[in-house]
Design a protein around this motif. Structure first.
Motif, PDB file in Angstrom:
ATOM      1  N   GLU A 175       0.775  -1.007   0.102  1.00  0.00           N
ATOM      2  CA  GLU A 175       0.520   0.020   0.151  1.00  0.00           C
ATOM      3  C   GLU A 175       0.958   1.315  -0.081  1.00  0.00           C
ATOM      4  OE1 GLU A 175      -3.370   2.304   2.991  1.00  0.00           O
ATOM      5  OE2 GLU A 175      -2.625  -0.111   2.727  1.00  0.00           O
ATOM      6  N   THR A 176       1.726   1.392   0.769  1.00  0.00           N
ATOM      7  CA  THR A 176       2.797   2.406   0.843  1.00  0.00           C
ATOM      8  C   THR A 176       4.464   3.012  -0.225  1.00  0.00           C
ATOM      9  OG1 THR A 176       3.833   1.628   2.579  1.00  0.00           O
ATOM     10  CG2 THR A 176       1.418   2.931   3.768  1.00  0.00           C
ATOM     11  N   GLY A 177       4.418   1.540  -0.661  1.00  0.00           N
ATOM     12  CA  GLY A 177       5.548   1.514  -0.844  1.00  0.00           C
ATOM     13  C   GLY A 177       6.967   1.117   0.069  1.00  0.00           C
ATOM     14  N   ALA A 178       6.942   1.330   0.779  1.00  0.00           N
ATOM     15  CA  ALA A 178       7.545   1.166   1.823  1.00  0.00           C
ATOM     16  C   ALA A 178       8.689   0.023   1.965  1.00  0.00           C
ATOM     17  CB  ALA A 178       7.193   1.741   3.399  1.00  0.00           C
ATOM     18  N   VAL A 179      10.203   0.067   2.711  1.00  0.00           N
ATOM     19  CA  VAL A 179      10.820  -1.719   2.411  1.00  0.00           C
ATOM     20  C   VAL A 179      10.838  -1.883   3.260  1.00  0.00           C
ATOM     21  CG1 VAL A 179      12.293  -0.516   1.356  1.00  0.00           C
ATOM     22  CG2 VAL A 179      12.331  -0.381   3.573  1.00  0.00           C
ATOM     23  N   TYR A 180      10.566  -3.238   3.536  1.00  0.00           N
ATOM     24  CA  TYR A 180      10.082  -4.295   4.767  1.00  0.00           C
ATOM     25  C   TYR A 180      10.987  -3.331   5.913  1.00  0.00           C
ATOM     26  CZ  TYR A 180      11.775  -8.174   7.410  1.00  0.00           C
ATOM     27  OH  TYR A 180      11.575  -8.949   8.725  1.00  0.00           O
ATOM     28  N   SER A 181      12.230  -2.845   6.428  1.00  0.00           N
ATOM     29  CA  SER A 181      12.842  -2.680   7.458  1.00  0.00           C
ATOM     30  C   SER A 181      12.247  -1.585   7.358  1.00  0.00           C
ATOM     31  CB  SER A 181      13.904  -2.477   7.713  1.00  0.00           C
ATOM     32  OG  SER A 181      14.370  -1.222   7.178  1.00  0.00           O
ATOM     33  N   GLU A 182      11.610  -1.315   7.266  1.00  0.00           N
ATOM     34  CA  GLU A 182      10.218   0.365   8.104  1.00  0.00           C
ATOM     35  C   GLU A 182       8.922  -0.505   8.409  1.00  0.00           C
ATOM     36  OE1 GLU A 182       9.841   3.610   4.423  1.00  0.00           O
ATOM     37  OE2 GLU A 182      12.364   3.515   4.917  1.00  0.00           O
ATOM     38  N   VAL A 183       8.688  -1.075   7.623  1.00  0.00           N
ATOM     39  CA  VAL A 183       7.630  -1.683   7.968  1.00  0.00           C
ATOM     40  C   VAL A 183       6.883  -2.905   9.276  1.00  0.00           C
ATOM     41  CG1 VAL A 183       5.453  -3.023   6.892  1.00  0.00           C
ATOM     42  CG2 VAL A 183       6.582  -1.078   5.966  1.00  0.00           C
ATOM     43  N   LEU A 184       8.701  -3.388   9.027  1.00  0.00           N
ATOM     44  CA  LEU A 184       8.783  -4.224  10.630  1.00  0.00           C
ATOM     45  C   LEU A 184       8.473  -3.944  11.790  1.00  0.00           C
ATOM     46  CD1 LEU A 184       9.088  -7.062  11.673  1.00  0.00           C
ATOM     47  CD2 LEU A 184      11.729  -6.688  11.184  1.00  0.00           C
ATOM     48  N   ALA A 185       9.086  -1.985  12.028  1.00  0.00           N
ATOM     49  CA  ALA A 185       9.651  -1.791  12.769  1.00  0.00           C
ATOM     50  C   ALA A 185       8.543  -0.832  13.513  1.00  0.00           C
ATOM     51  CB  ALA A 185      11.037  -0.064  12.668  1.00  0.00           C
ATOM     52  N   GLU A 186       7.607  -0.674  12.204  1.00  0.00           N
ATOM     53  CA  GLU A 186       5.568   0.250  12.843  1.00  0.00           C
ATOM     54  C   GLU A 186       5.744  -0.985  13.420  1.00  0.00           C
ATOM     55  OE1 GLU A 186       3.157   2.689  12.959  1.00  0.00           O
ATOM     56  OE2 GLU A 186       5.048   2.804  12.468  1.00  0.00           O
ATOM     57  N   ALA A 187       5.442  -2.244  12.615  1.00  0.00           N
ATOM     58  CA  ALA A 187       4.583  -3.595  12.940  1.00  0.00           C
ATOM     59  C   ALA A 187       5.180  -3.535  14.636  1.00  0.00           C
ATOM     60  CB  ALA A 187       4.764  -4.568  12.687  1.00  0.00           C
ATOM     61  N   GLY A 188       6.685  -3.894  15.274  1.00  0.00           N
ATOM     62  CA  GLY A 188       6.909  -3.762  16.597  1.00  0.00           C
ATOM     63  C   GLY A 188       6.259  -2.158  16.825  1.00  0.00           C
ATOM     64  N   ARG A 189       6.339  -1.173  16.432  1.00  0.00           N
ATOM     65  CA  ARG A 189       5.526  -0.140  17.573  1.00  0.00           C
ATOM     66  C   ARG A 189       3.949  -0.655  18.015  1.00  0.00           C
ATOM     67  NH1 ARG A 189       9.796   3.029  14.787  1.00  0.00           N
ATOM     68  NH2 ARG A 189       7.738   2.732  13.245  1.00  0.00           N
ATOM     69  N   LEU A 190       3.432  -1.624  17.074  1.00  0.00           N
ATOM     70  CA  LEU A 190       2.256  -1.665  16.729  1.00  0.00           C
ATOM     71  C   LEU A 190       2.263  -2.621  17.657  1.00  0.00           C
ATOM     72  CD1 LEU A 190       0.657  -0.461  13.062  1.00  0.00           C
ATOM     73  CD2 LEU A 190       0.511   1.009  15.816  1.00  0.00           C
ATOM     74  N   GLY A 191       2.208  -3.134  18.303  1.00  0.00           N
ATOM     75  CA  GLY A 191       2.578  -4.961  18.781  1.00  0.00           C
ATOM     76  C   GLY A 191       1.971  -5.911  17.869  1.00  0.00           C
ATOM     77  N   TYR A 192       2.079  -5.509  17.137  1.00  0.00           N
ATOM     78  CA  TYR A 192       1.952  -6.920  16.020  1.00  0.00           C
ATOM     79  C   TYR A 192       3.074  -7.319  15.870  1.00  0.00           C
ATOM     80  CZ  TYR A 192      -2.281  -4.015  14.208  1.00  0.00           C
ATOM     81  OH  TYR A 192      -3.718  -4.194  13.836  1.00  0.00           O
ATOM     82  N   ALA A 193       4.979  -6.823  15.975  1.00  0.00           N
ATOM     83  CA  ALA A 193       5.602  -7.352  15.625  1.00  0.00           C
ATOM     84  C   ALA A 193       6.109  -8.472  17.137  1.00  0.00           C
ATOM     85  CB  ALA A 193       6.796  -7.420  14.620  1.00  0.00           C
ATOM     86  N   GLU A 194       6.763  -8.905  17.299  1.00  0.00           N
ATOM     87  CA  GLU A 194       7.620  -9.460  18.374  1.00  0.00           C
ATOM     88  C   GLU A 194       9.168  -8.882  18.532  1.00  0.00           C
ATOM     89  OE1 GLU A 194       6.607 -11.244  20.950  1.00  0.00           O
ATOM     90  OE2 GLU A 194       4.538 -12.291  20.248  1.00  0.00           O
ATOM     91  N   ALA A 195       9.587  -9.088  20.035  1.00  0.00           N
ATOM     92  CA  ALA A 195      10.860  -7.965  20.225  1.00  0.00           C
ATOM     93  C   ALA A 195      11.494  -8.718  18.703  1.00  0.00           C
ATOM     94  CB  ALA A 195      11.215  -8.095  21.300  1.00  0.00           C
ATOM     95  N   ASP A 196      11.716  -9.600  19.020  1.00  0.00           N
ATOM     96  CA  ASP A 196      12.876 -11.130  17.560  1.00  0.00           C
ATOM     97  C   ASP A 196      11.665 -11.542  17.392  1.00  0.00           C
ATOM     98  OD1 ASP A 196      13.865 -12.515  16.475  1.00  0.00           O
ATOM     99  OD2 ASP A 196      14.318 -14.042  18.734  1.00  0.00           O
ATOM    100  N   PRO A 197      11.403 -10.892  15.642  1.00  0.00           N
ATOM    101  CA  PRO A 197      10.286 -11.428  15.395  1.00  0.00           C
ATOM    102  C   PRO A 197      10.690 -12.226  13.713  1.00  0.00           C
ATOM    103  CG  PRO A 197      11.550  -9.687  13.942  1.00  0.00           C
ATOM    104  CD  PRO A 197      12.243  -9.824  15.361  1.00  0.00           C
ATOM    105  N   THR A 198      11.999 -13.164  14.466  1.00  0.00           N
ATOM    106  CA  THR A 198      12.784 -14.502  13.635  1.00  0.00           C
ATOM    107  C   THR A 198      11.297 -15.209  13.197  1.00  0.00           C
ATOM    108  OG1 THR A 198      14.480 -13.806  13.616  1.00  0.00           O
ATOM    109  CG2 THR A 198      13.854 -15.615  12.910  1.00  0.00           C
ATOM    110  N   ALA A 199      10.758 -15.575  14.150  1.00  0.00           N
ATOM    111  CA  ALA A 199       9.289 -17.081  13.657  1.00  0.00           C
ATOM    112  C   ALA A 199       8.230 -16.436  12.858  1.00  0.00           C
ATOM    113  CB  ALA A 199       9.022 -17.111  15.586  1.00  0.00           C
ATOM    114  N   ASP A 200       8.310 -15.459  13.161  1.00  0.00           N
ATOM    115  CA  ASP A 200       7.099 -14.903  12.270  1.00  0.00           C
ATOM    116  C   ASP A 200       7.835 -14.734  11.110  1.00  0.00           C
ATOM    117  OD1 ASP A 200       5.000 -15.140  14.096  1.00  0.00           O
ATOM    118  OD2 ASP A 200       5.822 -13.034  14.784  1.00  0.00           O
ATOM    119  N   VAL A 201       8.200 -13.656  10.271  1.00  0.00           N
ATOM    120  CA  VAL A 201       9.463 -13.001   9.793  1.00  0.00           C
ATOM    121  C   VAL A 201       9.682 -14.555   8.342  1.00  0.00           C
ATOM    122  CG1 VAL A 201       9.667 -10.765   9.843  1.00  0.00           C
ATOM    123  CG2 VAL A 201      11.304 -12.410   9.917  1.00  0.00           C
TER     124      VAL A 201
END
Length: 437
Positions: A175-201
């Protein structure tokens, strides 16, 4: 109903994180409704936590214990709800509960993806229930339809988006054209991603769920180690932009499929990877942290299950559904479905699986390159369905979409392309799912 039949059903909850807290809340706030649905009082006997000295809002301190083994062993506990996560400790506690004749509900996908066979055998041996609806796709009912509603049908394919974190990331990138690292950081801030997101990503979470779904759908034991896995960390905005030009989007899919050879021999494919899917496919519209699973069977046809795949309250709703079923069985003497592994189908290696492919490569900007590239695909027996040329000079790029081919043939094609002087770099190789071509 006699007094003996209507005796209280004692429940122990192991773990009080987001899901455990919601389960305790529902048990406390809805005890009257639950009693009527079960046919007997359902009583919370205790809650195992790391530190019982820390007060928990809305929970009687007398119910808290830091000794889960002792709680499981109590004679007034009939059902154990395991929500602590991990593998070895929950396995030990669940086995102890089952061997003691107690039914178990768990939301532990990692545990069930590895030890489902052992735990199911213990439940069968002791004539108790083992339910795990919440282990796959949160509140979405998938396990029960497969084990009960479709018990008389033959399932051919189960495919879906079963990880909310990765679906949120890919949806936002598209939707936004943002790169993966930027969206991952935002997902962490919103609580969608764990501090260590390895299992998910990296796809481990989805692979565990795929193992559970494949085991149930195809009546065969499949573990997480049997599931081919790729994550989303290499997906770029350019991939999503190119997918859109082919009227597709990219999703991390868990796919469990029955493969039938020409001689009638059957195998299972269980795989997790990011893939292009056409915009008209029902999974293409599943965005944000939502999950969806599509089941295809011989007689029922295509069924789709959609909803919130994670979160305390949604997952607790699935746990409570299992809890009510197990409590009813205690009251009326019934039992839930047993593990079914009669088919014992082998899992096919990814090399043998056929699908379509999207290959993006940087190429030299000179005449004859397209012909050379097409010739290499043809020499490997991989048929090209569409080609798009983009850019010029150092930015010249070819994007090839193939017809169906085996993973082995495609891998050999890519290896050959990388050796060509006219191909500077193979930038991306993704599968294309959800088409009949």
């Amino acid at each position: 109903m006699s007094d003996t039949v209507a005796r209280p059903i004692g429940v122990a909850v192991l773990g009080m994180g987001n899901v455990g807290a919601e389960v305790v809340r529902i048990l406390t706030d809805s005890d009257g409704d639950i009693r009527e649905r079960v046919g007997a009082p359902v009583v919370l006997r205790g809650v195992a936590v790391r530190d019982a000295s820390v007060p928990r809002e809305g929970v009687d301190p007398a119910l808290l214990t830091s000794d889960p083994s002792a709680l499981v062993a109590r004679e007034d506990v009939d059902i154990v709800v395991e929500l602590i996560g991990g593998v070895e400790l929950p396995r030990t506690l669940i086995l102890a509960a089952l061997e003691a004749g107690k039914s178990v509900i768990t939301a532990n996908k990692a545990l069930m993806a590895v030890h489902a066979g052992e735990l199911s055998e213990a439940a069968a041996r002791n004539r108790v229930d083992l339910y795990f609806e919440a282990a796959v796709a949160g509140a979405i009912p998938v396990i029960r339809p497969l084990t009960q509603s479709l018990a008389g049908d033959s399932v051919n394919r189960v495919a879906g988006i079963v990880n909310g974190t990765t679906n949120y990331i890919l949806s936002e990138m598209a939707e936004t054209g943002a790169v993966y690292s930027e969206v991952l950081a935002e997902a962490g801030r919103l609580g969608y991603a764990e501090a260590d997101p390895t299992a998910d990503v990296e796809g481990y979470d989805a692979a565990a769920k795929a193992a559970i779904l494949a085991s149930i759908a195809f009546h065969s034991r499949v573990t997480a180690d049997d599931v081919y896995r790729e994550g989303i960390t290499s997906i770029t905005p350019a991939d999503l932009e190119a997918a859109a030009k082919f009227d597709c989007t990219i999703k991390l899919l868990a796919i469990c499929e029955r493969l039938t050879e020409d001689d009638g021999r059957e195998r299972i494919s269980a795989r997790v990877y990011p893939a292009l899917i056409p915009l008209e496919h029902p999974l293409a519209t599943v965005n944000g942290a939502f999950n969806a699973v599509v089941v295809e069977s011989e007689n029922a046809g295509r069924l789709m299950f959609y909803g919130q795949g994670a979160g305390g309250a949604p997952t607790a709703a699935a746990v409570m559904g299992d809890l009510v079923m197990a409590a009813r069985n205690r009251v009326y003497g019934g039992r839930g479905p047993l593990e079914s592994t009669y088919a014992s189908l082998p899992v096919a290696p990814i090399d043998d699986v056929q699908t379509r492919y999207y290959v993006s490569m940087r190429v030299a900007d000179r005449p004859g390159v397209l012909e050379q590239v097409a010739g290499e695909f043809a020499s490997q027996g991989v048929s090209i369905a569409a080609v798009r040329q983009e850019g010029a000079g150092e930015d010249a790029r070819l994007i090839v979409v193939t017809h169906r081919a085996s993973d082995r043939a495609q891998s050999e094609t890519v290896a050959a392309l990388e050796e060509m002087d006219s191909v500077i770099k193979v930038s991306s190789v993704l599968r294309l799912e959800g088409t009949n071509e």
